[in-house]
Design an enzyme around this catalytic site. Structure first.
Site, PDB file in Angstrom:
ATOM      1  N   LYS A 169      31.420  47.732  70.189  1.00  0.00           N
ATOM      2  CA  LYS A 169      31.503  47.092  71.501  1.00  0.00           C
ATOM      3  C   LYS A 169      31.647  45.582  71.320  1.00  0.00           C
ATOM      4  CE  LYS A 169      28.894  44.996  74.770  1.00  0.00           C
ATOM      5  NZ  LYS A 169      30.021  44.284  75.280  1.00  0.00           N
ATOM      6  N   GLU A 242      21.137  40.837  63.717  1.00  0.00           N
ATOM      7  CA  GLU A 242      21.583  39.542  63.170  1.00  0.00           C
ATOM      8  C   GLU A 242      21.581  38.596  64.357  1.00  0.00           C
ATOM      9  OE1 GLU A 242      22.085  39.336  59.997  1.00  0.00           O
ATOM     10  OE2 GLU A 242      22.288  41.446  59.466  1.00  0.00           O
ATOM     11  N   CYS A 276      26.179  30.732  64.557  1.00  0.00           N
ATOM     12  CA  CYS A 276      24.758  31.069  64.362  1.00  0.00           C
ATOM     13  C   CYS A 276      24.124  30.170  63.318  1.00  0.00           C
ATOM     14  CB  CYS A 276      24.622  32.533  63.974  1.00  0.00           C
ATOM     15  SG  CYS A 276      25.643  33.003  62.573  1.00  0.00           S
ATOM     16  N   GLU A 379      17.581  27.199  70.145  1.00  0.00           N
ATOM     17  CA  GLU A 379      18.875  27.261  69.461  1.00  0.00           C
ATOM     18  C   GLU A 379      19.898  26.556  70.354  1.00  0.00           C
ATOM     19  OE1 GLU A 379      21.084  31.007  69.270  1.00  0.00           O
ATOM     20  OE2 GLU A 379      21.919  30.374  67.357  1.00  0.00           O
TER      21      GLU A 379
HETATM   22  P1  NAD Z   1      24.565  37.984  73.400  1.00  0.00           P
HETATM   23  O1  NAD Z   1      23.259  38.439  72.866  1.00  0.00           O
HETATM   24  O2  NAD Z   1      24.626  37.497  74.789  1.00  0.00           O
HETATM   25  O3  NAD Z   1      25.660  39.152  73.314  1.00  0.00           O
HETATM   26  C1  NAD Z   1      25.952  39.799  72.099  1.00  0.00           C
HETATM   27  C2  NAD Z   1      26.545  41.171  72.401  1.00  0.00           C
HETATM   28  O4  NAD Z   1      25.525  41.970  73.012  1.00  0.00           O
HETATM   29  C3  NAD Z   1      27.717  41.158  73.373  1.00  0.00           C
HETATM   30  O5  NAD Z   1      28.669  42.130  72.995  1.00  0.00           O
HETATM   31  C4  NAD Z   1      27.056  41.543  74.679  1.00  0.00           C
HETATM   32  O6  NAD Z   1      27.951  42.117  75.619  1.00  0.00           O
HETATM   33  C5  NAD Z   1      26.032  42.548  74.208  1.00  0.00           C
HETATM   34  N1  NAD Z   1      24.907  42.764  75.125  1.00  0.00           N
HETATM   35  C6  NAD Z   1      24.438  41.951  76.108  1.00  0.00           C
HETATM   36  N2  NAD Z   1      23.390  42.523  76.731  1.00  0.00           N
HETATM   37  C7  NAD Z   1      23.189  43.731  76.133  1.00  0.00           C
HETATM   38  C8  NAD Z   1      22.243  44.767  76.314  1.00  0.00           C
HETATM   39  N3  NAD Z   1      21.299  44.708  77.264  1.00  0.00           N
HETATM   40  N4  NAD Z   1      22.317  45.848  75.495  1.00  0.00           N
HETATM   41  C9  NAD Z   1      23.253  45.932  74.524  1.00  0.00           C
HETATM   42  N5  NAD Z   1      24.185  44.976  74.311  1.00  0.00           N
HETATM   43  C10 NAD Z   1      24.143  43.869  75.107  1.00  0.00           C
HETATM   44  O7  NAD Z   1      25.101  36.889  72.362  1.00  0.00           O
HETATM   45  P2  NAD Z   1      26.385  35.972  72.490  1.00  0.00           P
HETATM   46  O8  NAD Z   1      26.125  34.909  73.511  1.00  0.00           O
HETATM   47  O9  NAD Z   1      27.586  36.818  72.614  1.00  0.00           O
HETATM   48  O10 NAD Z   1      26.416  35.319  71.006  1.00  0.00           O
HETATM   49  C11 NAD Z   1      25.718  34.171  70.648  1.00  0.00           C
HETATM   50  C12 NAD Z   1      24.458  34.516  69.878  1.00  0.00           C
HETATM   51  O11 NAD Z   1      24.769  35.303  68.736  1.00  0.00           O
HETATM   52  C13 NAD Z   1      23.778  33.271  69.326  1.00  0.00           C
HETATM   53  O12 NAD Z   1      22.395  33.382  69.484  1.00  0.00           O
HETATM   54  C14 NAD Z   1      24.148  33.302  67.853  1.00  0.00           C
HETATM   55  O13 NAD Z   1      23.281  32.570  67.010  1.00  0.00           O
HETATM   56  C15 NAD Z   1      24.135  34.762  67.576  1.00  0.00           C
HETATM   57  N6  NAD Z   1      24.895  35.076  66.363  1.00  0.00           N
HETATM   58  C16 NAD Z   1      24.229  35.507  65.245  1.00  0.00           C
HETATM   59  C17 NAD Z   1      24.929  35.767  64.064  1.00  0.00           C
HETATM   60  C18 NAD Z   1      24.240  36.248  62.805  1.00  0.00           C
HETATM   61  O14 NAD Z   1      24.927  36.777  61.920  1.00  0.00           O
HETATM   62  N7  NAD Z   1      22.946  36.102  62.683  1.00  0.00           N
HETATM   63  C19 NAD Z   1      26.314  35.590  64.035  1.00  0.00           C
HETATM   64  C20 NAD Z   1      26.949  35.158  65.199  1.00  0.00           C
HETATM   65  C21 NAD Z   1      26.239  34.913  66.363  1.00  0.00           C
END
Ligand code: NAD
Length: 475
Positions: A169, A242, A276, A379
């Site tokens: 997804k 992650e 991230c 963050e």
């Molecule tokens: P997010 O948590 O808003 O969304 C991530 C994914 O989860 C999206 O596909 C979203 O549609 C989905 N999602 C949202 N609500 C959900 C739910 N209730 N159940 C299941 N899935 C759901 O994150 P974002 O804004 O897309 O990305 C930014 C974040 O990701 C930052 O905190 C960043 O640090 C982190 N990140 C971490 C890594 C790593 O490897 N540690 C890498 C990249 C980004």
């Protein structure tokens, strides 16, 4: 037929489509189905059907298909990069690098496809044991918008090489590259049903995937808040998380100032700060602080902000309005509450939102940050860099650890004793020396503390998509 999209979006009520917007112009560039539980169910069914034949191929056969897909991705990296820029906002050069990064990942996993699949354990008169690592079945992957292509590779490469099938997804704001890459995999010969992409919102598609009883393992990348929710919904199934980070970069008195300034600029402003493992807190030794800040402020003036499709642009827009408002609000707090001195940037770029179009914000450097500022405790997912002084390695490490996150950290020095101290005492999954951000497919990557669990990349990531089965031979 391979399930590439969220089907008919039958569970979506009113809106059955989601618009995909260009963050630089606000223009709608495409739309995708607003999928639901039924679409996730259909994708899982397709993945279950495809599993047996896929898992019965040899690892080498699967690896060769990954390498073939990588070749097509390389040939088309120009157009794929442009698509990524349009849906995500990053500069075209960064986008094309990310696409080549996806190809690197598939080639890396294709290249290790002769890995031993288990162990032999000798038990004397009792007998011998053979262990084999078997695929888990259908796995789930949920990915964010900030590095959608790279992170799709981090999950797809090891999961498929190990013999699993996958339902992925993407973020609802960056689904186009995921769909295109999945169709390239199919074109390369990956059978229908092996890699499935379901588009839609996190609340519907994400939760349906996390909750689905046939998913053997769920690999999630995103924010800490969503990660906690996903863990809750997933129940007892295996989950890797992650999550976010607040990486520290420590610059000691013997560092090469020029290289460290370049490292900080790239580390913070790459992808408009939406990475991230970006440099989110910078600690500079007091002996070099003055010249460092001067150089840093000059260098930041050279960052060209604009539409990522312009090849001269080095920093694109923030990804969406929520991101833009969040960053603008944090900087406003710094100004209004006197939480620091802004030595570069500090405002939306001319012509951008809120009055104009596109979510452009100037690269911003803040010094003398007060300890209570959210710049240090949260963050900050945007182009704002708080810089603090440090007096010695011990206090720098203590400051670096003063966060709920533990993803990455870097130290800039030539003193091996400092390197040892930082490596041993900073709570992070990765410690870089004289660089920051670089994550090639060969190195294990993941966090500690609230930055998550599990490791991606490296050959061991393949093991993470398997379960061990033991055969005991009593002679
Ligand atoms: P997010 O948590 O808003 O969304 C991530 C994914 O989860 C999206 O596909 C979203 O549609 C989905 N999602 C949202 N609500 C959900 C739910 N209730 N159940 C299941 N899935 C759901 O994150 P974002 O804004 O897309 O990305 C930014 C974040 O990701 C930052 O905190 C960043 O640090 C982190 N990140 C971490 C890594 C790593 O490897 N540690 C890498 C990249 C980004």
């Amino acid at each position: 037929m391979q399930m590439l999209i969220g089907g008919k979006g039958e569970d979506s009520g009113e809106g059955t489509w989601i618009d995909v917007n260009d963050p630089a112009t606000g223009e709608i560039i495409d739309r995708v189905p607003d999928g639901g539980k039924g679409d996730v169910g259909a994708a899982v069914d397709a993945a279950e059907t495809a599993f047996q034949a896929w898992s019965e191929k040899t690892m080498r056969e699967r690896g060769l298909l990954l390498v073939r897909a990588a070749g097509i991705v390389r040939e088309r990296h120009g157009n794929l990069g442009a698509l990524l820029t349009r849906e995500q906002g990053k500069p075209i050069a960064e986008a094309r690098d990310e696409v080549r990064g996806f190809a690197n990942i598939l080639e890396f996993y294709g290249g290790i496809s002769s890995l031993p699949a288990g162990d032999v354990i000798r038990l004397g008169k009792q007998g011998d044991c053979i262990t084999v690592r078997e695929p888990l079945g259908v796995c789930g992957a949920i990915i964010p918008w900030n590095m959608p292509v790279l992170i799709m590779g981090w999950k797809t490469g090891p999961a498929l090489l190990a013999g699993n099938t996958l339902v992925l997804k993407p973020s609802s704001s960056t689904p186009l590259t995921s769909l295109t890459l999945a169709s390239i995999m199919e074109e390369a010969g990956v059978p229908p049903g092996v890699l499935n992409v379901v588009t839609g919102s996190g609340g519907k598609v994400g939760e349906a995937l996390a909750a689905h009883p046939s998913i053997g393992k769920l690999s999630f990348t995103g924010s800490c808040e969503t990660g906690r929710r996903v863990q809750q919904v997933a129940g007892t199934k295996e989950v890797t998380l992650e999550l976010g980070g607040s990486d520290a970069m420590i610059v000691m008195e013997d560092a090469d100032i020029g290289k460290a300034v370049e490292g900080a600029v790239r580390g913070r402003f790459y992808n408009a700060g939406q990475t991230c493992t970006a440099v989110k807190r910078l600690f500079v030794h007091e002996d070099i602080y003055g010249p460092f800040i001067k150089k840093m402020a000059e260098r930041v003036q050279g960052v060209k902000v604009g539409n990522g499709l312009d090849p001269m642009v080095t920093m694109g827009p923030l990804h969406n309005r929520q991101q833009f408002e969040r960053i603008a609000g944090l900087v406003l707090d710094v100004k209004e509450l006197g939480q620091g001195n802004i030595v570069a940037g500090g405002s939306p770029s001319p012509g951008s939102a809120p009055e104009g179009k596109g979510f452009f914000f100037e690269p911003t450097v803040v010094t003398d940050v007060s300890p209570g500022s959210a710049l240090l405790s949260e963050e900050v997912f945007g182009p704002v860099l708080p810089v603090m002084t440090c007096t010695d390695i011990g206090s720098a490490i203590a400051s670096a650890n003063r966060t709920r996150y533990g993803l990455g950290a870097s130290v800039w020095t030539h003193n091996i004793a400092y390197v040892r101290e930082v490596f041993d005492h900073v709570n992070a999954g990765v410690v870089w020396v004289n660089r920051h951000l670089t994550v090639p497919p060969e190195i294990p990557f993941g966090g500690t503390k609230e930055s998550g669990t599990g490791r991606e990349n490296g050959y061991r990531a393949v093991e993470g998509y398997t379960k061990t089965k033991t055969l005991f031979l009593g002679w």
